[in-house]
Structures are given as structure tokens and as C-alpha cells.
Design a protein around this motif. Structure first.
Motif, PDB file in Angstrom:
ATOM      1  N   GLY A  21      34.211  49.671  58.768  1.00  0.00           N
ATOM      2  CA  GLY A  21      34.331  49.137  57.429  1.00  0.00           C
ATOM      3  C   GLY A  21      34.151  47.674  57.273  1.00  0.00           C
ATOM      4  N   ILE A  22      34.690  46.799  56.452  1.00  0.00           N
ATOM      5  CA  ILE A  22      34.165  45.476  56.249  1.00  0.00           C
ATOM      6  C   ILE A  22      35.666  44.731  56.075  1.00  0.00           C
ATOM      7  CG2 ILE A  22      31.926  45.725  55.564  1.00  0.00           C
ATOM      8  CD1 ILE A  22      33.160  45.644  52.668  1.00  0.00           C
ATOM      9  N   THR A  23      35.559  43.422  56.192  1.00  0.00           N
ATOM     10  CA  THR A  23      36.666  42.475  56.032  1.00  0.00           C
ATOM     11  C   THR A  23      36.248  41.741  54.938  1.00  0.00           C
ATOM     12  OG1 THR A  23      37.447  42.556  58.177  1.00  0.00           O
ATOM     13  CG2 THR A  23      38.146  40.762  56.825  1.00  0.00           C
ATOM     14  N   VAL A  24      36.919  41.442  53.920  1.00  0.00           N
ATOM     15  CA  VAL A  24      36.628  40.460  52.726  1.00  0.00           C
ATOM     16  C   VAL A  24      37.611  39.382  52.390  1.00  0.00           C
ATOM     17  CG1 VAL A  24      35.308  42.252  51.375  1.00  0.00           C
ATOM     18  CG2 VAL A  24      37.680  42.201  51.006  1.00  0.00           C
ATOM     19  N   GLN A  25      36.956  38.124  51.914  1.00  0.00           N
ATOM     20  CA  GLN A  25      38.026  37.314  51.442  1.00  0.00           C
ATOM     21  C   GLN A  25      37.634  37.081  50.028  1.00  0.00           C
ATOM     22  OE1 GLN A  25      38.469  33.422  53.606  1.00  0.00           O
ATOM     23  NE2 GLN A  25      38.856  32.420  51.709  1.00  0.00           N
ATOM     24  N   ILE A  26      39.088  37.186  49.241  1.00  0.00           N
ATOM     25  CA  ILE A  26      38.681  37.041  48.053  1.00  0.00           C
ATOM     26  C   ILE A  26      39.594  35.879  47.147  1.00  0.00           C
ATOM     27  CG2 ILE A  26      39.276  38.094  45.701  1.00  0.00           C
ATOM     28  CD1 ILE A  26      39.514  40.938  47.693  1.00  0.00           C
ATOM     29  N   ASN A  27      38.600  35.134  46.587  1.00  0.00           N
ATOM     30  CA  ASN A  27      39.400  33.909  46.000  1.00  0.00           C
ATOM     31  C   ASN A  27      40.272  34.223  44.744  1.00  0.00           C
ATOM     32  OD1 ASN A  27      38.207  32.181  47.693  1.00  0.00           O
ATOM     33  ND2 ASN A  27      36.751  31.377  46.361  1.00  0.00           N
ATOM     34  N   ALA A  28      41.317  33.837  44.844  1.00  0.00           N
ATOM     35  CA  ALA A  28      42.379  34.233  43.683  1.00  0.00           C
ATOM     36  C   ALA A  28      43.548  33.133  43.611  1.00  0.00           C
ATOM     37  CB  ALA A  28      42.980  35.546  43.809  1.00  0.00           C
ATOM     38  N   GLU A  29      44.211  32.972  42.577  1.00  0.00           N
ATOM     39  CA  GLU A  29      45.335  32.233  42.438  1.00  0.00           C
ATOM     40  C   GLU A  29      46.578  33.090  41.903  1.00  0.00           C
ATOM     41  OE1 GLU A  29      44.171  28.971  39.623  1.00  0.00           O
ATOM     42  OE2 GLU A  29      42.495  28.674  40.398  1.00  0.00           O
ATOM     43  N   THR A  49      45.404  46.171  51.586  1.00  0.00           N
ATOM     44  CA  THR A  49      46.466  45.351  52.268  1.00  0.00           C
ATOM     45  C   THR A  49      46.278  43.998  52.599  1.00  0.00           C
ATOM     46  OG1 THR A  49      47.488  47.434  53.022  1.00  0.00           O
ATOM     47  CG2 THR A  49      48.250  45.474  54.119  1.00  0.00           C
ATOM     48  N   VAL A  50      47.085  43.123  52.311  1.00  0.00           N
ATOM     49  CA  VAL A  50      46.857  41.411  52.517  1.00  0.00           C
ATOM     50  C   VAL A  50      46.910  41.545  53.932  1.00  0.00           C
ATOM     51  CG1 VAL A  50      47.439  39.178  51.956  1.00  0.00           C
ATOM     52  CG2 VAL A  50      47.607  40.985  50.202  1.00  0.00           C
ATOM     53  N   ARG A  51      45.780  41.095  54.442  1.00  0.00           N
ATOM     54  CA  ARG A  51      45.989  40.926  56.125  1.00  0.00           C
ATOM     55  C   ARG A  51      46.267  39.419  56.519  1.00  0.00           C
ATOM     56  NH1 ARG A  51      40.733  40.921  59.887  1.00  0.00           N
ATOM     57  NH2 ARG A  51      40.699  38.810  59.207  1.00  0.00           N
ATOM     58  N   ASP A  52      45.807  38.346  55.649  1.00  0.00           N
ATOM     59  CA  ASP A  52      45.919  36.955  55.563  1.00  0.00           C
ATOM     60  C   ASP A  52      45.818  36.361  54.299  1.00  0.00           C
ATOM     61  OD1 ASP A  52      46.028  36.706  58.625  1.00  0.00           O
ATOM     62  OD2 ASP A  52      43.812  37.129  58.422  1.00  0.00           O
ATOM     63  N   ILE A  53      46.574  35.162  54.158  1.00  0.00           N
ATOM     64  CA  ILE A  53      46.691  34.512  53.016  1.00  0.00           C
ATOM     65  C   ILE A  53      46.255  33.081  53.377  1.00  0.00           C
ATOM     66  CG2 ILE A  53      48.071  33.484  51.277  1.00  0.00           C
ATOM     67  CD1 ILE A  53      50.092  35.578  51.741  1.00  0.00           C
ATOM     68  N   GLU A  54      44.993  32.866  52.529  1.00  0.00           N
ATOM     69  CA  GLU A  54      44.202  31.448  52.776  1.00  0.00           C
ATOM     70  C   GLU A  54      44.779  30.628  51.628  1.00  0.00           C
ATOM     71  OE1 GLU A  54      42.442  31.080  55.113  1.00  0.00           O
ATOM     72  OE2 GLU A  54      42.294  32.944  55.913  1.00  0.00           O
ATOM     73  N   GLN A  55      44.301  29.460  51.461  1.00  0.00           N
ATOM     74  CA  GLN A  55      44.825  28.370  50.362  1.00  0.00           C
ATOM     75  C   GLN A  55      44.230  28.901  49.080  1.00  0.00           C
ATOM     76  OE1 GLN A  55      43.294  24.571  51.255  1.00  0.00           O
ATOM     77  NE2 GLN A  55      44.515  23.599  49.533  1.00  0.00           N
ATOM     78  N   ASN A  56      43.022  29.752  48.842  1.00  0.00           N
ATOM     79  CA  ASN A  56      42.521  29.823  47.688  1.00  0.00           C
ATOM     80  C   ASN A  56      42.181  30.981  47.641  1.00  0.00           C
ATOM     81  OD1 ASN A  56      42.029  26.991  47.188  1.00  0.00           O
ATOM     82  ND2 ASN A  56      40.192  27.026  48.509  1.00  0.00           N
ATOM     83  N   ASN A  82      38.646  43.016  39.738  1.00  0.00           N
ATOM     84  CA  ASN A  82      39.791  43.061  39.040  1.00  0.00           C
ATOM     85  C   ASN A  82      41.018  43.130  40.169  1.00  0.00           C
ATOM     86  OD1 ASN A  82      38.723  43.443  36.295  1.00  0.00           O
ATOM     87  ND2 ASN A  82      38.297  45.429  36.824  1.00  0.00           N
ATOM     88  N   LEU A  83      42.092  42.268  40.027  1.00  0.00           N
ATOM     89  CA  LEU A  83      42.913  42.199  40.784  1.00  0.00           C
ATOM     90  C   LEU A  83      44.433  42.589  40.321  1.00  0.00           C
ATOM     91  CD1 LEU A  83      42.203  38.906  42.735  1.00  0.00           C
ATOM     92  CD2 LEU A  83      41.339  41.172  43.213  1.00  0.00           C
ATOM     93  N   GLU A  84      45.280  43.187  40.930  1.00  0.00           N
ATOM     94  CA  GLU A  84      46.684  43.584  40.392  1.00  0.00           C
ATOM     95  C   GLU A  84      47.586  43.559  41.561  1.00  0.00           C
ATOM     96  OE1 GLU A  84      49.422  46.782  37.788  1.00  0.00           O
ATOM     97  OE2 GLU A  84      47.269  47.240  38.275  1.00  0.00           O
ATOM     98  N   ARG A  85      48.717  43.072  41.696  1.00  0.00           N
ATOM     99  CA  ARG A  85      49.772  43.094  42.599  1.00  0.00           C
ATOM    100  C   ARG A  85      50.537  44.439  42.367  1.00  0.00           C
ATOM    101  NH1 ARG A  85      52.485  37.510  41.765  1.00  0.00           N
ATOM    102  NH2 ARG A  85      51.800  38.029  39.353  1.00  0.00           N
ATOM    103  N   SER A  86      50.990  45.025  43.477  1.00  0.00           N
ATOM    104  CA  SER A  86      51.811  46.303  43.411  1.00  0.00           C
ATOM    105  C   SER A  86      52.994  45.973  42.511  1.00  0.00           C
ATOM    106  CB  SER A  86      52.261  46.797  44.697  1.00  0.00           C
ATOM    107  OG  SER A  86      52.710  46.002  45.470  1.00  0.00           O
TER     108      SER A  86
END
Length: 214
Positions: A21-29, A49-56, A82-86
Motif C-alpha cells: 500500500g501507500i501512506t499519504v499526508q493530506i492537507n486540511a483544516e 484511519t487517521v494515523r498521525d495529525i500534523e499542523q496542516n 473530498n473529505l468527511e469525518r465519520s
């Protein structure tokens, strides 16, 4: 579980291939509000599943199985998603119940502008076709939409200006790929009906009407 009401368009900032697979970082607010490691966020439909939370933004792993079944296998730096929280208990269900389990990658086979709105035609496989119903619900790249027309192995959805503005669907084009998740209720009804149908009986209009579905 999700509703198919997109909260925000995020941007793929980093893509790191792994052995599986792959790991991605997604910029969001917006989706970072109250989000913790381990929470679920739908990214163009698939539940990650959120693995880590970054500043951005946030970091998530995409499994090999998800890569096989969704368009995330082709994501690259700069791709908008497109992003949506559960859902939380008590949240409004503005769209329909979406699990974040993509059924297949489908192809956009038609696009027609009607003033400020658009009609998008999507071609699906014979495997998915039985779950497509006129005026039924479907998730396209995580967006809850109502099916406006059905014919052969295609369906159409109407995209209003708001949907075109707040989701990535406004950037789609003929020949492009989208993630499709059919309405989970259709799957449950199919299973229930199959368990009720005697071996000698077929699932047809007469059977449905006899059992109160017509």
C-alpha cells in the motif's frame, strides 16, 4: 459511518509507497477539528484511519486492498480529495448512510451542462448495476447523490452549483474514474429477499408485489 455530505476539499501533500500500500499526508483544516489519532475520515469515498495529525493536515495508510479497489491507488501530490469525518450520535443525516466501503471504480461516460448545473453520466459493471435504482441514493467519490436516470449499465446524476463548488466533482471529465458505493440498504434488501425466495422461485415483479414491495 458517513453521510456523503462533504465537509472540505483536501489536498494530497505527500505520497510514500510502502511494501504493502501507500501512506499519504493530506492537507486540511475543517476535518481536523476534534479529530484524534484512530478516528475515521472518508477520502474520496474510502474510509481511512487517521494515523498521525500534523499542523496542516493528517496522515493515513492506504492498504493494498484499498489501492486495488479505489482511485486512491493513483493519487499523487497535488490531487484534491473530498473529505468527511465519520458520524457522531446525534448528527444530522443530510445525505444517506455511507459506509466508506467502495464497491468499484466506475467511469464517467457523459457530461452535459444545463445552465449552472450539470448532468454526469457514469458507467458501472454488471456486478453493480442491480443496485442502481431510479431516485435511489449512491455515493460518487464520497458524495451522496440521487440517481436521476438509469439505462443499460449507466446512470445519471444531477449536480447542482453547490455540489460542484464544494466537492471535486466540478473538476471531473469524460473518461475520468470515480469511486462508487451503492446504497447499503439495497444490499440488505437483496440478502433478505434471497433468504425468503424458495429455490424454485425467481425474484421478479410478481414476487415483490406478493410480498408487499410493489
Amino acid at each position: 459511518m458517513f453521510t456523503g455530505i462533504i465537509e472540505e476539499i483536501g489536498t494530497i501533500a505527500e505520497v510514500h509507497p510502502k511494501s504493502s500500500g501507500i501512506t499519504v499526508q493530506i492537507n486540511a483544516e475543517k476535518v481536523l477539528e476534534d479529530t484524534k489519532v484512530g478516528d475515521s475520515i472518508a477520502v474520496d469515498g474510502p474510509c481511512l484511519t487517521v494515523r498521525d495529525i500534523e499542523q496542516n493536515g493528517f496522515v493515513a495508510d492506504i492498504s493494498e486492498e484499498t489501492c486495488r479497489r479505489t482511485t486512491l491507488r493513483s493519487c499523487k501530490v497535488g490531487t484534491c480529495v473530498n473529505l468527511e469525518r465519520s458520524l457522531r450520535l446525534g448528527d444530522r443525516l443530510g445525505g444517506h448512510l455511507v459506509l466508506g466501503h467502495v464497491d468499484e471504480i466506475a467511469t464517467i461516460s457523459g457530461w452535459k451542462n444545463e445552465g449552472t448545473s450539470s448532468i454526469m453520466q457514469v458507467t458501472v459493471s454488471p456486478k453493480v448495476k442491480p443496485y442502481i435504482a431510479y431516485k435511489g441514493s449512491i455515493a460518487v467519490d464520497g458524495v451522496s447523490l440521487t440517481i436521476a436516470n438509469v439505462f443499460d449499465n449507466k446512470f445519471e446524476v444531477a449536480l447542482i452549483p453547490h455540489t460542484l463548488e464544494v466537492t471535486t466533482l466540478g473538476e471531473k471529465y469524460n473518461g475520468g474514474n470515480v469511486n462508487i458505493e451503492v446504497d447499503v440498504m439495497a444490499r440488505y434488501i437483496e440478502t433478505l429477499m434471497q433468504n425468503q425466495i424458495p429455490p424454485s422461485q425467481t425474484l421478479d415483479l410478481e414476487f415483490l408485489q406478493k410480498h408487499g414491495y410493489g
